[in-house]
Design a protein around this motif. Sequence first.
Motif, PDB file in Angstrom:
ATOM      1  N   ALA A  21     -10.378  20.078  61.451  1.00 20.18           N
ATOM      2  CA  ALA A  21      -9.172  19.527  62.062  1.00 20.18           C
ATOM      3  C   ALA A  21      -9.457  18.229  62.798  1.00 20.18           C
ATOM      4  CB  ALA A  21      -8.557  20.550  63.011  1.00 20.18           C
ATOM      5  N   ASP A  22     -10.705  18.043  63.282  1.00 15.02           N
ATOM      6  CA  ASP A  22     -11.013  16.838  64.045  1.00 15.02           C
ATOM      7  C   ASP A  22     -11.143  15.604  63.155  1.00 15.02           C
ATOM      8  OD1 ASP A  22     -14.559  17.589  64.724  1.00 15.02           O
ATOM      9  OD2 ASP A  22     -13.462  17.231  62.853  1.00 15.02           O
ATOM     10  N   THR A  23     -10.863  15.736  61.839  1.00 15.77           N
ATOM     11  CA  THR A  23     -10.832  14.566  60.973  1.00 15.77           C
ATOM     12  C   THR A  23      -9.522  13.809  61.129  1.00 15.77           C
ATOM     13  OG1 THR A  23     -10.016  15.871  59.122  1.00 15.77           O
ATOM     14  CG2 THR A  23     -12.396  15.582  59.293  1.00 15.77           C
ATOM     15  N   ILE A  24      -8.550  14.382  61.847  1.00 16.18           N
ATOM     16  CA  ILE A  24      -7.357  13.616  62.203  1.00 16.18           C
ATOM     17  C   ILE A  24      -7.450  13.288  63.683  1.00 16.18           C
ATOM     18  CG2 ILE A  24      -5.949  14.678  60.388  1.00 16.18           C
ATOM     19  CD1 ILE A  24      -4.556  16.299  62.618  1.00 16.18           C
ATOM     20  N   THR A  25      -6.947  12.146  64.053  1.00 16.77           N
ATOM     21  CA  THR A  25      -7.026  11.716  65.448  1.00 16.77           C
ATOM     22  C   THR A  25      -5.700  11.845  66.176  1.00 16.77           C
ATOM     23  OG1 THR A  25      -6.588   9.424  64.779  1.00 16.77           O
ATOM     24  CG2 THR A  25      -8.904  10.122  64.962  1.00 16.77           C
ATOM     25  N   GLU A  26      -4.607  12.006  65.422  1.00 17.04           N
ATOM     26  CA  GLU A  26      -3.293  12.263  66.003  1.00 17.04           C
ATOM     27  C   GLU A  26      -2.418  12.912  64.943  1.00 17.04           C
ATOM     28  OE1 GLU A  26      -1.509   8.591  67.261  1.00 17.04           O
ATOM     29  OE2 GLU A  26      -0.974   7.999  65.229  1.00 17.04           O
ATOM     30  N   PHE A  27      -1.304  13.480  65.384  1.00 12.27           N
ATOM     31  CA  PHE A  27      -0.367  14.120  64.465  1.00 12.27           C
ATOM     32  C   PHE A  27       1.015  13.587  64.785  1.00 12.27           C
ATOM     33  CE2 PHE A  27       2.220  17.548  62.669  1.00 12.27           C
ATOM     34  CZ  PHE A  27       1.546  17.821  61.476  1.00 12.27           C
ATOM     35  N   ARG A  28       1.763  13.202  63.735  1.00 17.07           N
ATOM     36  CA  ARG A  28       3.027  12.491  63.924  1.00 17.07           C
ATOM     37  C   ARG A  28       4.163  13.259  63.251  1.00 17.07           C
ATOM     38  NH1 ARG A  28      -0.329   8.007  61.041  1.00 17.07           N
ATOM     39  NH2 ARG A  28      -0.583   9.942  59.895  1.00 17.07           N
ATOM     40  N   ILE A  29       5.165  13.638  64.049  1.00 16.95           N
ATOM     41  CA  ILE A  29       6.301  14.422  63.566  1.00 16.95           C
ATOM     42  C   ILE A  29       7.546  13.542  63.526  1.00 16.95           C
ATOM     43  CG2 ILE A  29       7.764  16.434  63.958  1.00 16.95           C
ATOM     44  CD1 ILE A  29       5.415  17.672  65.540  1.00 16.95           C
ATOM     45  N   GLY A  30       8.157  13.424  62.346  1.00 19.27           N
ATOM     46  CA  GLY A  30       9.387  12.662  62.198  1.00 19.27           C
ATOM     47  C   GLY A  30      10.602  13.542  62.411  1.00 19.27           C
ATOM     48  N   LEU A  31      11.590  13.029  63.128  1.00 21.80           N
ATOM     49  CA  LEU A  31      12.815  13.766  63.420  1.00 21.80           C
ATOM     50  C   LEU A  31      13.979  13.083  62.725  1.00 21.80           C
ATOM     51  CD1 LEU A  31      12.201  14.261  67.245  1.00 21.80           C
ATOM     52  CD2 LEU A  31      11.570  15.808  65.378  1.00 21.80           C
ATOM     53  N   ASN A  44      12.790  18.831  70.476  1.00 22.81           N
ATOM     54  CA  ASN A  44      11.527  19.066  69.781  1.00 22.81           C
ATOM     55  C   ASN A  44      10.292  18.855  70.649  1.00 22.81           C
ATOM     56  OD1 ASN A  44      12.025  19.469  66.622  1.00 22.81           O
ATOM     57  ND2 ASN A  44      13.577  18.054  67.408  1.00 22.81           N
ATOM     58  N   GLU A  45      10.490  18.602  71.929  1.00 18.41           N
ATOM     59  CA  GLU A  45       9.348  18.376  72.818  1.00 18.41           C
ATOM     60  C   GLU A  45       8.438  19.600  72.884  1.00 18.41           C
ATOM     61  OE1 GLU A  45       6.477  17.339  75.509  1.00 18.41           O
ATOM     62  OE2 GLU A  45       7.739  16.096  74.210  1.00 18.41           O
ATOM     63  N   CYS A  46       9.032  20.800  72.877  1.00 16.94           N
ATOM     64  CA  CYS A  46       8.214  22.011  72.928  1.00 16.94           C
ATOM     65  C   CYS A  46       7.345  22.129  71.680  1.00 16.94           C
ATOM     66  CB  CYS A  46       9.093  23.241  73.088  1.00 16.94           C
ATOM     67  SG  CYS A  46      10.338  23.461  71.780  1.00 16.94           S
ATOM     68  N   LEU A  47       7.891  21.758  70.530  1.00 19.12           N
ATOM     69  CA  LEU A  47       7.100  21.786  69.296  1.00 19.12           C
ATOM     70  C   LEU A  47       5.962  20.775  69.377  1.00 19.12           C
ATOM     71  CD1 LEU A  47       6.582  22.690  66.390  1.00 19.12           C
ATOM     72  CD2 LEU A  47       8.261  20.979  65.644  1.00 19.12           C
ATOM     73  N   ARG A  48       6.243  19.611  69.934  1.00 18.06           N
ATOM     74  CA  ARG A  48       5.192  18.600  70.099  1.00 18.06           C
ATOM     75  C   ARG A  48       4.051  19.150  70.969  1.00 18.06           C
ATOM     76  NH1 ARG A  48       2.610  15.761  73.217  1.00 18.06           N
ATOM     77  NH2 ARG A  48       3.681  16.736  74.981  1.00 18.06           N
ATOM     78  N   ALA A  49       4.408  19.798  72.074  1.00 22.24           N
ATOM     79  CA  ALA A  49       3.397  20.329  72.980  1.00 22.24           C
ATOM     80  C   ALA A  49       2.585  21.440  72.316  1.00 22.24           C
ATOM     81  CB  ALA A  49       4.064  20.842  74.253  1.00 22.24           C
ATOM     82  N   TYR A  50       3.251  22.343  71.606  1.00 22.05           N
ATOM     83  CA  TYR A  50       2.542  23.410  70.906  1.00 22.05           C
ATOM     84  C   TYR A  50       1.607  22.839  69.841  1.00 22.05           C
ATOM     85  CZ  TYR A  50       5.251  27.338  72.844  1.00 22.05           C
ATOM     86  OH  TYR A  50       5.806  28.294  73.669  1.00 22.05           O
ATOM     87  N   THR A  51       2.073  21.814  69.146  1.00 24.37           N
ATOM     88  CA  THR A  51       1.249  21.197  68.102  1.00 24.37           C
ATOM     89  C   THR A  51       0.006  20.560  68.702  1.00 24.37           C
ATOM     90  OG1 THR A  51       3.206  20.780  66.722  1.00 24.37           O
ATOM     91  CG2 THR A  51       1.227  19.493  66.244  1.00 24.37           C
ATOM     92  N   GLU A  52       0.193  19.860  69.793  1.00 20.65           N
ATOM     93  CA  GLU A  52      -0.937  19.212  70.450  1.00 20.65           C
ATOM     94  C   GLU A  52      -1.972  20.252  70.894  1.00 20.65           C
ATOM     95  OE1 GLU A  52      -0.339  15.372  72.537  1.00 20.65           O
ATOM     96  OE2 GLU A  52      -0.743  16.593  74.307  1.00 20.65           O
ATOM     97  N   GLU A  53      -1.490  21.369  71.423  1.00 24.98           N
ATOM     98  CA  GLU A  53      -2.391  22.442  71.856  1.00 24.98           C
ATOM     99  C   GLU A  53      -3.094  23.077  70.663  1.00 24.98           C
ATOM    100  OE1 GLU A  53      -2.074  26.819  74.077  1.00 24.98           O
ATOM    101  OE2 GLU A  53      -0.397  25.405  74.146  1.00 24.98           O
ATOM    102  N   THR A  54      -2.361  23.255  69.578  1.00 22.25           N
ATOM    103  CA  THR A  54      -2.901  23.936  68.397  1.00 22.25           C
ATOM    104  C   THR A  54      -3.928  23.091  67.659  1.00 22.25           C
ATOM    105  OG1 THR A  54      -0.863  25.201  68.095  1.00 22.25           O
ATOM    106  CG2 THR A  54      -2.274  24.961  66.164  1.00 22.25           C
ATOM    107  N   LEU A  55      -3.639  21.807  67.484  1.00 23.94           N
ATOM    108  CA  LEU A  55      -4.524  20.937  66.713  1.00 23.94           C
ATOM    109  C   LEU A  55      -5.577  20.245  67.567  1.00 23.94           C
ATOM    110  CD1 LEU A  55      -2.000  19.232  64.241  1.00 23.94           C
ATOM    111  CD2 LEU A  55      -3.379  21.306  63.890  1.00 23.94           C
ATOM    112  N   GLY A  56      -5.339  20.159  68.861  1.00 24.39           N
ATOM    113  CA  GLY A  56      -6.306  19.504  69.727  1.00 24.39           C
ATOM    114  C   GLY A  56      -6.325  18.001  69.611  1.00 24.39           C
ATOM    115  N   VAL A  57      -5.220  17.426  69.085  1.00 22.83           N
ATOM    116  CA  VAL A  57      -5.115  15.963  68.997  1.00 22.83           C
ATOM    117  C   VAL A  57      -3.766  15.530  69.559  1.00 22.83           C
ATOM    118  CG1 VAL A  57      -6.617  15.811  66.969  1.00 22.83           C
ATOM    119  CG2 VAL A  57      -4.128  16.031  66.649  1.00 22.83           C
TER     120      VAL A  57
END
Length: 302
Positions: A21-31, A44-57
């Motif tokens: 997973a650390d091969t990505i440096t950020e994750f970008r969600i389009g709305l 969608n802020e809660c989804l953003r926070a969960y994603t950041e916690e899950t992926l670590g980026v």
Amino acid sequence: MKKILAALVATTALAAPAMAADTITEFRIGLLGGENAQDRLNNNECLRAYTEETLGVETKLFAPADYAGVIQGLVGGTLDMAWLGASSYAATYLQDADAVEPVLVKINLDGSYGYHSIGFARKDSGITNLDEMEGKVFGFGDPNSTSGYLIPSIEIPTYKDGITMETGEYFGEVKFTGGHEQTIVAVNNGDIDGGVTWADGQGAWEDGYNSGALRRAVDAGLVDMNDLVQIWKSKPIPEGPIVLRKSLPADVKAKMVALVDGLHEADADCAYGVAAGESLGFDPITHDAYVSIIEARKAKSN
């Protein structure tokens, strides 16, 4: 969140060996467009926070002004994930079949994953059906919207002989408002006489149905549904998919599927915001569910 993390471990363990997973440096969600940008970001802020916690980026939300902005972001690889309408998925697929893959779909309270294009007008206008829209101003949302353009532009002309989508031939004028929320506000304010938007068609009209753009508008205090009336309803449309960029590492995709699939159970309030209302969460879906929409979009462009 514990249940989500347990699901992540199980899903990732079953995944084929892949890049870390650390091969990505950020994750970008389009709305996708359809309501004002700040509301989309808030929901969608809660989804953003969960994603950041899950992926670590670092995870970022992007809310372009129109549907095309999300479509082009996915095709160009500048977005990693989005919840698309079926027509927007078709547009993305037709531009680049290898850009994204559909992974999940919203499930209605009755277990289905369909929704409808809903035609509506102000109750005090006296308009109760499309027969009474002749010579009036009719509003679509976005050209890349399934329920806000593609399906009604195909189905409404079959309502009766003489209806076309050309200004002045049946409707006095046909306008694109820019999105679902804009159409709802324009009808409610009397700027246009009628228009179309999306809803699951379940639950009470007074609530804006269980989920969809009308429910969003009610929750935001933009409309009182008692001031509006339904004048047309499409056949069921397959709900659009949550898509992921195909070139993402396999473990990243597995984690995101597990996260969103378990969101309703882990955080019902977050799932309500992400899913535009009441739902049973998200279930797996594949490309095959959208072949008919892809063909309809191709036919419309010819």
